[in-house]
Design a protein around this motif. Sequence first.
Motif, mmCIF file in Angstrom:
data_model
loop_
_atom_site.group_PDB
_atom_site.id
_atom_site.type_symbol
_atom_site.label_atom_id
_atom_site.label_comp_id
_atom_site.label_asym_id
_atom_site.label_seq_id
_atom_site.Cartn_x
_atom_site.Cartn_y
_atom_site.Cartn_z
ATOM 1 N N SER A 140 3.080 -1.268 11.617
ATOM 2 C CA SER A 140 2.446 0.023 11.357
ATOM 3 C C SER A 140 2.165 0.130 9.855
ATOM 4 O O SER A 140 2.687 -0.649 9.054
ATOM 5 C CB SER A 140 3.377 1.149 11.786
ATOM 6 N N GLY A 141 1.342 1.110 9.488
ATOM 7 C CA GLY A 141 1.006 1.291 8.083
ATOM 8 C C GLY A 141 2.245 1.506 7.217
ATOM 9 O O GLY A 141 2.384 0.933 6.142
ATOM 10 N N GLY A 142 3.152 2.329 7.728
ATOM 11 C CA GLY A 142 4.366 2.615 6.959
ATOM 12 C C GLY A 142 5.206 1.365 6.755
ATOM 13 O O GLY A 142 5.737 1.117 5.666
ATOM 14 N N GLN A 143 5.281 0.556 7.823
ATOM 15 C CA GLN A 143 6.033 -0.700 7.702
ATOM 16 C C GLN A 143 5.352 -1.647 6.725
ATOM 17 O O GLN A 143 6.003 -2.303 5.918
ATOM 18 C CB GLN A 143 6.160 -1.359 9.081
ATOM 19 N N GLN A 144 4.017 -1.702 6.797
ATOM 20 C CA GLN A 144 3.293 -2.592 5.879
ATOM 21 C C GLN A 144 3.544 -2.195 4.434
ATOM 22 O O GLN A 144 3.742 -3.040 3.564
ATOM 23 C CB GLN A 144 1.787 -2.547 6.170
ATOM 24 N N GLN A 145 3.536 -0.875 4.184
ATOM 25 C CA GLN A 145 3.740 -0.444 2.807
ATOM 26 C C GLN A 145 5.165 -0.760 2.354
ATOM 27 O O GLN A 145 5.393 -1.108 1.192
ATOM 28 C CB GLN A 145 3.419 1.055 2.659
ATOM 29 N N ARG A 146 6.104 -0.687 3.270
ATOM 30 C CA ARG A 146 7.477 -1.028 2.889
ATOM 31 C C ARG A 146 7.601 -2.526 2.606
ATOM 32 O O ARG A 146 8.337 -2.936 1.711
ATOM 33 C CB ARG A 146 8.454 -0.565 3.974
ATOM 34 N N VAL A 147 6.871 -3.335 3.385
ATOM 35 C CA VAL A 147 6.839 -4.775 3.098
ATOM 36 C C VAL A 147 6.262 -5.002 1.703
ATOM 37 O O VAL A 147 6.767 -5.805 0.919
ATOM 38 C CB VAL A 147 6.010 -5.546 4.149
ATOM 39 N N ALA A 148 5.186 -4.253 1.390
ATOM 40 C CA ALA A 148 4.552 -4.417 0.079
ATOM 41 C C ALA A 148 5.533 -4.055 -1.038
ATOM 42 O O ALA A 148 5.578 -4.710 -2.085
ATOM 43 C CB ALA A 148 3.295 -3.554 0.000
#
Lengths: 244, 245
Positions: A140-148
Amino acid sequence: MTIISMRNVSKFFGDFQALKDVSLDVAAGERVVVCGPSGSGKSTLIRCINRLEAHEAGEIVVDGTTLTDAPADLDKIRGTVGMVFQQFNLFPHLTVMENLCLGPRRVLSLTDAEARARAMSHLERVQIPDQADKFPRQLSGGQQQRVAIARSLCMEPRILLFDEPTSALDPEMIAEVLDVMTELASTGITMIVVTHEMGFARRVADRMVFMDNGEIVEIGAPEDVFTAPKSKRFAAFIKQILNH
Amino acid sequence: MKRFLILASAFLLLSGCSNNWGWYVVDPTTNTGWVNLKFMASGAYYTIIMSLTAILISVVVGLLVALPGLSTKRGWRMFNRTYVEIVRAVPILVLILWVYYGLPALSGITLNVFWAGVLALALSDSAFQAEIFRAGIQSIARGQYEAAQSISLNYRDTMRYVILPQAIRRILPALGNQLVYMMKMSSLVSVIGLQELTRKANELVVSEYRPLEIYTVLVLEYLVLILIVSAGVRWLERRLKASDT
């Protein structure tokens, strides 16, 4: 101790002046939130700090290094400054783990095992260790941003820049990213965050910077600027943001 | 329309059985026919080896020419444009003749037919590869470069680990096209005497005097080779895509 010092910085895009004689000092460990209407120069401001944009006039000193085009200086600065982007900018052809390990392996010359261990510890910190072998598009977008965020942390920067980290997210995912950022803020890393999340600013920021038209219009502790804005433009801006 | 096509192909097949055709020259059940077929098929060796060698070289050269084309420095871009415009403007046949007959006179380097063919094909194709690579690399979003920069990757690593793997996935269909094109254009190298498929067919025609049948077989030979290449490229595309999701 000052870790970022900007002196009379100006930046042009063609005829358009994105930054007008901006001066700003940020102390090590300080959390600064930058806000302002779109086109006010806030993104440009932080993009100048890790030299994704080159400024035309003035001086920027980051952790003792004056920003120039000299490759050695650039390496030093990019090793000190991490960045989180609005659009995450994960590498779509690599798994989460590979995204995180690329920098540590190639730049910091860590071994495979060291890089993976470091990546895992940061994934745990952003609370998605179970997604390590997935590709970014499966998250999800939120997960992607946390990965970033984890990808930036893997380089162990002293300064972390956030360029509207929640603006591309669905509302229900904003909180999970802000929580991670709030947790980070308690670790003593220097943070400059461009955001419209005023709740986050109040909770976390040591100082608020309000920009308009390429200038810093107002700057101060959040409790002061929110309760008693000195400029009309900032007063109008807060009213708009809080009322919507 | 469909009926017409069926009729037309039936007519062709039936007329193949008439006296006007001389399939005996390539009839595998007879001794001569079998020998002739083997003779023709043996040309596949050079067609395949030459095309593959040439495409490998042209991909590398193409990439090396494409990268300066993306530079912010005018001089580098000029080099890219000059190379592409000049090389692209030379017909392949002319380039083959020039490399084989002209280059030795100019430089004193004499190439055998194989390497002359490889060089001409690779050179000619490299201009197109350069354009394909440039377009592919340009299609990668700026954010990818910025993310790479923000974790301190240098130019080489950014290209190698971030940009090119994504660009190559995107340009794979175009690279496949170029390989097919290369295999077909390799037939032109027959003019300087390389014993590839077309040359073999020509030689057989001279001795057997059955151009219709022999060239038909030649067409089929290219068709088979190219269908195999296409299938290979599609398989590769699927595999890369699968690893993506």
